[in-house]
Design an enzyme around this catalytic site. Structure first.
Site, PDB file in Angstrom:
ATOM      1  N   ASP A  33      11.013   1.519   1.488  1.00 19.14           N
ATOM      2  CA  ASP A  33      10.614   0.151   1.142  1.00 19.14           C
ATOM      3  C   ASP A  33      10.983  -0.781   2.296  1.00 19.14           C
ATOM      4  O   ASP A  33      12.051  -0.652   2.904  1.00 19.14           O
ATOM      5  CB  ASP A  33      11.314  -0.290  -0.151  1.00 19.14           C
ATOM      6  CG  ASP A  33      10.663  -1.517  -0.763  1.00 19.14           C
ATOM      7  OD1 ASP A  33      10.021  -1.385  -1.823  1.00 19.14           O
ATOM      8  OD2 ASP A  33      10.792  -2.622  -0.179  1.00 19.14           O
ATOM      9  N   ILE A  34      10.113  -1.715   2.594  1.00 16.89           N
ATOM     10  CA  ILE A  34      10.318  -2.645   3.713  1.00 16.89           C
ATOM     11  C   ILE A  34      11.485  -3.601   3.443  1.00 16.89           C
ATOM     12  O   ILE A  34      12.096  -4.128   4.369  1.00 16.89           O
ATOM     13  CB  ILE A  34       9.013  -3.435   4.003  1.00 16.89           C
ATOM     14  CG1 ILE A  34       8.986  -3.936   5.426  1.00 16.89           C
ATOM     15  CG2 ILE A  34       8.807  -4.573   3.008  1.00 16.89           C
ATOM     16  CD1 ILE A  34       7.616  -4.420   5.875  1.00 16.89           C
ATOM     17  N   ASN A  94       6.795  -0.554 -11.806  1.00 12.69           N
ATOM     18  CA  ASN A  94       6.410  -1.822 -12.422  1.00 12.69           C
ATOM     19  C   ASN A  94       4.919  -1.809 -12.719  1.00 12.69           C
ATOM     20  O   ASN A  94       4.114  -1.354 -11.903  1.00 12.69           O
ATOM     21  CB  ASN A  94       6.743  -2.975 -11.476  1.00 12.69           C
ATOM     22  CG  ASN A  94       8.234  -3.099 -11.235  1.00 12.69           C
ATOM     23  OD1 ASN A  94       9.029  -2.959 -12.167  1.00 12.69           O
ATOM     24  ND2 ASN A  94       8.630  -3.331  -9.997  1.00 12.69           N
ATOM     25  N   GLU A 102       3.897  -6.156  -7.796  1.00 12.83           N
ATOM     26  CA  GLU A 102       3.339  -6.996  -6.731  1.00 12.83           C
ATOM     27  C   GLU A 102       2.196  -6.307  -6.009  1.00 12.83           C
ATOM     28  O   GLU A 102       1.241  -6.958  -5.584  1.00 12.83           O
ATOM     29  CB  GLU A 102       4.439  -7.346  -5.720  1.00 12.83           C
ATOM     30  CG  GLU A 102       5.423  -8.368  -6.258  1.00 12.83           C
ATOM     31  CD  GLU A 102       6.641  -8.521  -5.373  1.00 12.83           C
ATOM     32  OE1 GLU A 102       6.645  -7.990  -4.250  1.00 12.83           O
ATOM     33  OE2 GLU A 102       7.599  -9.163  -5.840  1.00 12.83           O
ATOM     34  N   VAL A 103       2.325  -4.996  -5.814  1.00 14.51           N
ATOM     35  CA  VAL A 103       1.289  -4.262  -5.070  1.00 14.51           C
ATOM     36  C   VAL A 103       0.469  -3.425  -6.065  1.00 14.51           C
ATOM     37  O   VAL A 103       1.025  -2.554  -6.750  1.00 14.51           O
ATOM     38  CB  VAL A 103       1.921  -3.348  -3.998  1.00 14.51           C
ATOM     39  CG1 VAL A 103       0.833  -2.596  -3.241  1.00 14.51           C
ATOM     40  CG2 VAL A 103       2.781  -4.163  -3.036  1.00 14.51           C
ATOM     41  N   HIS A 107       2.974   2.935  -7.677  1.00 16.67           N
ATOM     42  CA  HIS A 107       4.108   3.397  -6.874  1.00 16.67           C
ATOM     43  C   HIS A 107       5.329   3.540  -7.758  1.00 16.67           C
ATOM     44  O   HIS A 107       5.521   2.771  -8.695  1.00 16.67           O
ATOM     45  CB  HIS A 107       4.399   2.452  -5.704  1.00 16.67           C
ATOM     46  CG  HIS A 107       4.506   1.008  -6.084  1.00 16.67           C
ATOM     47  ND1 HIS A 107       3.399   0.220  -6.348  1.00 16.67           N
ATOM     48  CD2 HIS A 107       5.584   0.208  -6.257  1.00 16.67           C
ATOM     49  CE1 HIS A 107       3.794  -1.008  -6.643  1.00 16.67           C
ATOM     50  NE2 HIS A 107       5.122  -1.037  -6.614  1.00 16.67           N
ATOM     51  N   HIS A 109       9.414   3.490  -7.446  1.00 17.27           N
ATOM     52  CA  HIS A 109      10.566   3.166  -6.606  1.00 17.27           C
ATOM     53  C   HIS A 109      11.630   4.227  -6.863  1.00 17.27           C
ATOM     54  O   HIS A 109      11.858   4.614  -8.031  1.00 17.27           O
ATOM     55  CB  HIS A 109      11.168   1.815  -7.016  1.00 17.27           C
ATOM     56  CG  HIS A 109      10.267   0.636  -6.833  1.00 17.27           C
ATOM     57  ND1 HIS A 109      10.390  -0.241  -5.781  1.00 17.27           N
ATOM     58  CD2 HIS A 109       9.239   0.164  -7.593  1.00 17.27           C
ATOM     59  CE1 HIS A 109       9.482  -1.199  -5.888  1.00 17.27           C
ATOM     60  NE2 HIS A 109       8.765  -0.983  -6.990  1.00 17.27           N
TER      61      HIS A 109
HETATM   62  P1  5GP Z   1       6.372  -3.866  -6.904  1.00 19.59           P
HETATM   63  O1  5GP Z   1       6.978  -5.216  -7.118  1.00 19.59           O
HETATM   64  O2  5GP Z   1       4.869  -3.930  -6.789  1.00 19.59           O
HETATM   65  O3  5GP Z   1       6.838  -2.850  -7.902  1.00 19.59           O
HETATM   66  O4  5GP Z   1       6.958  -3.336  -5.534  1.00 19.59           O
HETATM   67  C1  5GP Z   1       6.319  -3.488  -4.307  1.00 19.59           C
HETATM   68  C2  5GP Z   1       7.297  -3.052  -3.247  1.00 19.59           C
HETATM   69  O5  5GP Z   1       6.607  -2.873  -2.035  1.00 19.59           O
HETATM   70  C3  5GP Z   1       8.409  -4.070  -2.985  1.00 19.59           C
HETATM   71  O6  5GP Z   1       9.679  -3.451  -3.198  1.00 19.59           O
HETATM   72  C4  5GP Z   1       8.197  -4.459  -1.512  1.00 19.59           C
HETATM   73  O7  5GP Z   1       9.399  -4.666  -0.801  1.00 19.59           O
HETATM   74  C5  5GP Z   1       7.405  -3.289  -0.980  1.00 19.59           C
HETATM   75  N1  5GP Z   1       6.516  -3.628   0.129  1.00 19.59           N
HETATM   76  C6  5GP Z   1       5.645  -4.681   0.201  1.00 19.59           C
HETATM   77  N2  5GP Z   1       4.969  -4.653   1.353  1.00 19.59           N
HETATM   78  C7  5GP Z   1       5.389  -3.549   2.025  1.00 19.59           C
HETATM   79  C8  5GP Z   1       5.042  -2.990   3.293  1.00 19.59           C
HETATM   80  O8  5GP Z   1       4.199  -3.488   4.031  1.00 19.59           O
HETATM   81  N3  5GP Z   1       5.693  -1.848   3.651  1.00 19.59           N
HETATM   82  C9  5GP Z   1       6.633  -1.245   2.853  1.00 19.59           C
HETATM   83  N4  5GP Z   1       7.213  -0.140   3.312  1.00 19.59           N
HETATM   84  N5  5GP Z   1       6.985  -1.758   1.652  1.00 19.59           N
HETATM   85  C10 5GP Z   1       6.365  -2.893   1.243  1.00 19.59           C
END
Ligand code: 5GP
Length: 121
Positions: A33-34, A94, A102-103, A107, A109
């Protein structure tokens, strides 16, 4: 809601955006994760275009589903956080607005390398 081909993980899958890769096979890609929330914070995504866990379970083939979940365990093993190789970890996915997604590409985690703490805030 239809799959957004321009979401950030779709771009990572296409190689348009770099990632710190942990593991890859025909079903999954895993990378760090970034913005890590714990010592180890990995993401595991399916190679297919699925928005979230429900979309995946509704549309993916049995091979893709098995391949994805086996991929999660392979990543945990490779990172040394599984029960056999380490001290355990937490996985979460999520889904949608209330889930805090968010994405919009499925995915999981994986958090590990230290005690993860409270299950939800
Ligand atoms: P969500 O909130 O959708 O469950 O998690 C999305 C995750 O993607 C977040 O933890 C965020 O830090 C990670 N993320 C967003 N953009 C990028 C990216 O460009 N590269 C990587 N490696 N992780 C990302």
């Amino acid at each position: 809601m239809s799959y957004d081909n321009n979401n950030i993980f779709a771009k990572i899958l296409r190689g348009e955006i770099p990632c710190k890769k942990i593991y890859e096979d025909e079903f999954v890609l895993s990378f760090h994760d970034i913005s890590p929330q714990k010592k180890i914070h990995a993401l595991v995504i399916p190679k297919g275009k699925y928005i979230d866990l429900d979309d995946f379970n509704n549309k993916a083939s049995p091979e893709e589903i098995v391949g994805f979940f086996k991929g999660v365990s392979k990543v945990a093993s490779k990172l040394g956080i599984s029960i056999n190789e380490g001290n355990g970890y937490r996985t979460l996915s999520n889904i949608g607005e209330n889930g805090g997604q968010e994405v919009p590409h499925l995915h999981f985690h994986l958090f590990g390398g230290e005690k993860i703490g409270k299950m939800v805030e």
